[in-house]
Design a protein around this motif. Structure first.
Motif, mmCIF file in Angstrom:
data_model
loop_
_atom_site.group_PDB
_atom_site.id
_atom_site.type_symbol
_atom_site.label_atom_id
_atom_site.label_comp_id
_atom_site.label_asym_id
_atom_site.label_seq_id
_atom_site.Cartn_x
_atom_site.Cartn_y
_atom_site.Cartn_z
ATOM 1 N N VAL A 1 0.833 -1.205 0.000
ATOM 2 C CA VAL A 1 0.000 0.000 0.000
ATOM 3 C C VAL A 1 0.867 1.254 0.000
ATOM 4 O O VAL A 1 0.585 2.221 -0.721
ATOM 5 C CB VAL A 1 -0.957 -0.010 1.204
ATOM 6 C CG1 VAL A 1 -1.659 1.338 1.348
ATOM 7 C CG2 VAL A 1 -1.987 -1.125 1.055
ATOM 8 N N LEU A 2 1.920 1.259 0.794
ATOM 9 C CA LEU A 2 2.809 2.428 0.836
ATOM 10 C C LEU A 2 3.445 2.699 -0.531
ATOM 11 O O LEU A 2 3.521 3.850 -0.972
ATOM 12 C CB LEU A 2 3.903 2.221 1.888
ATOM 13 C CG LEU A 2 3.481 2.375 3.344
ATOM 14 C CD1 LEU A 2 4.623 1.964 4.265
ATOM 15 C CD2 LEU A 2 3.069 3.812 3.632
ATOM 16 N N VAL A 3 3.905 1.643 -1.186
ATOM 17 C CA VAL A 3 4.501 1.812 -2.519
ATOM 18 C C VAL A 3 3.453 2.318 -3.505
ATOM 19 O O VAL A 3 3.717 3.215 -4.321
ATOM 20 C CB VAL A 3 5.114 0.480 -3.002
ATOM 21 C CG1 VAL A 3 5.522 0.591 -4.470
ATOM 22 C CG2 VAL A 3 6.317 0.110 -2.151
ATOM 23 N N ALA A 4 2.246 1.740 -3.434
ATOM 24 C CA ALA A 4 1.175 2.180 -4.329
ATOM 25 C C ALA A 4 0.844 3.648 -4.108
ATOM 26 O O ALA A 4 0.661 4.416 -5.066
ATOM 27 C CB ALA A 4 -0.064 1.309 -4.124
ATOM 28 N N LEU A 5 0.770 4.065 -2.846
ATOM 29 C CA LEU A 5 0.490 5.472 -2.544
ATOM 30 C C LEU A 5 1.591 6.370 -3.098
ATOM 31 O O LEU A 5 1.314 7.440 -3.657
ATOM 32 C CB LEU A 5 0.362 5.663 -1.029
ATOM 33 C CG LEU A 5 -0.912 5.118 -0.373
ATOM 34 C CD1 LEU A 5 -0.787 5.194 1.145
ATOM 35 C CD2 LEU A 5 -2.144 5.890 -0.840
ATOM 36 N N TRP A 6 2.829 5.934 -2.956
ATOM 37 C CA TRP A 6 3.949 6.746 -3.453
ATOM 38 C C TRP A 6 3.889 6.856 -4.981
ATOM 39 O O TRP A 6 4.091 7.952 -5.536
ATOM 40 C CB TRP A 6 5.269 6.109 -3.022
ATOM 41 C CG TRP A 6 6.460 6.878 -3.515
ATOM 42 C CD1 TRP A 6 7.031 7.993 -2.964
ATOM 43 C CD2 TRP A 6 7.221 6.592 -4.712
ATOM 44 N NE1 TRP A 6 8.088 8.417 -3.733
ATOM 45 C CE2 TRP A 6 8.237 7.577 -4.805
ATOM 46 C CE3 TRP A 6 7.140 5.606 -5.688
ATOM 47 C CZ2 TRP A 6 9.164 7.591 -5.851
ATOM 48 C CZ3 TRP A 6 8.059 5.620 -6.726
ATOM 49 C CH2 TRP A 6 9.058 6.605 -6.794
#
Length: 304
Positions: free
Chosen positions: A24-29
């Motif tokens: 999720v963090l990578v997707a948000l970034w």
């Protein structure tokens, strides 16, 4: 299975939760790197393709058909596609929330955000009294909280905390930059809202989802259960209640609107009537949804 493991062996879920959190963090970034316009457009393009394969697509269609029996099959399908587009836009805009808000008092309504309610926000900010805002899952439903914080209101909003603590931490970080204070739903969250009203601050919450212990109200001609928290707090503090919504416009713009205080019904003792107040708020939400049905979240089981 996942819920059973989380309940009985929470330690076993930590690696899985961590992995999901990192994804999720990578997707948000990645989404954030696109900027708000391209991110929003990406969500609108991808989500309808995925959405039509999910069971929520049938739930959404059945809800729309019951709510708008006069509309044709083609009209209902067009609205449903718009619902998925709006959901995709909202999800991707989430990563860019701080860049999404560009209202400038020196150049009002010239940017992405349009509103004519700044005097209302300023009046509530300066009157030294508590107030309650209710909203619904319309357009980008996070923006009303951003608007309140941007215009100086001491605002605390109730939200549902994700089960994954790593995802929850990332979301809280995003929200904290733009939306003021956030408290998770549940008993502790409601107690925090009480404390905020006791110190003459403002609170906000969404009122358009099912709560099995809620009060009966009518929504699109059918009985639904509504969370009575907003009305109960209004009754306890005898404070004004305002509606707030965002409307999605063309070219990735938004119009923000807030109502004046509702004239809520009262009982024989002069106190706010909880069921009647929730019916009034629900009727306001229904009016909003009828104006822009493609911008409301029809994909959950609101009628049960």
């Amino acid at each position: 299975m996942v819920r059973w493991l989380r309940h009985n062996y929470p330690w076993a879920m930590l690696p899985a939760d961590w992995i999901v959190g990192q994804i999720v963090l990578v997707a948000l970034w990645l989404v954030r790197s696109l900027g708000p316009d391209r991110a929003s457009n990406l969500g609108a393009a991808v989500t309808p393709v995925i959405g039509r394969l999910l069971k929520q697509n049938r739930i959404g269609y059945d809800n729309l058909k019951a709510a708008f029996p006069e509309k044709s099959e083609e009209e209902l399908r067009a609205i449903l596609r718009g619902v998925w587009e709006n959901l995709g836009r909202t999800a991707c805009e989430y990563a860019c929330m701080d860049a999404l808000w560009d209202y400038d008092d020196a150049r009002p309504n010239e940017g992405r955000i349009e509103t004519h309610d700044v005097p209302l926000y300023e009046r509530l900010r300066d009157d030294g009294k508590p107030a309650i805002f209710f909203a619904a899952h319309l357009a980008n439903w996070e923006i009303p909280a951003v608007a309140a914080a941007a215009h100086g209101l001491d605002m605390t909003a109730l939200f549902r905390m994700p089960n994954n603590r790593f995802v929850a931490r990332a979301i809280q970080k995003i929200r904290g930059r733009t939306m003021g204070k956030m408290v998770p739903s549940g008993g502790a969250g409601v107690l925090q809202l009480v404390r905020e009203l006791e110190r003459n601050a403002h609170i906000g919450m969404l009122v358009d989802q099912h709560l099995h212990r809620g009060v009966d109200v009518t929504f699109f001609g059918r009985t639904v259960k509504a969370n009575p928290t907003a009305a109960k707090l209004a009754r306890e503090f005898d404070c004004p209640v305002h509606g707030a919504r965002a409307i999605r416009l063309a070219n990735n713009r938004f119009r923000l609107e807030a109502t004046e205080a509702l004239d809520l019904p009262r009982d024989a003792e002069g106190r706010i009537d909880v069921q009647g107040a929730m019916q009034m708020m629900t009727s306001v939400v229904e009016g909003w949804v009828r104006e822009h049905p493609e911008q409301w979240l029809w994909l959950h089981r609101r009628w049960r």
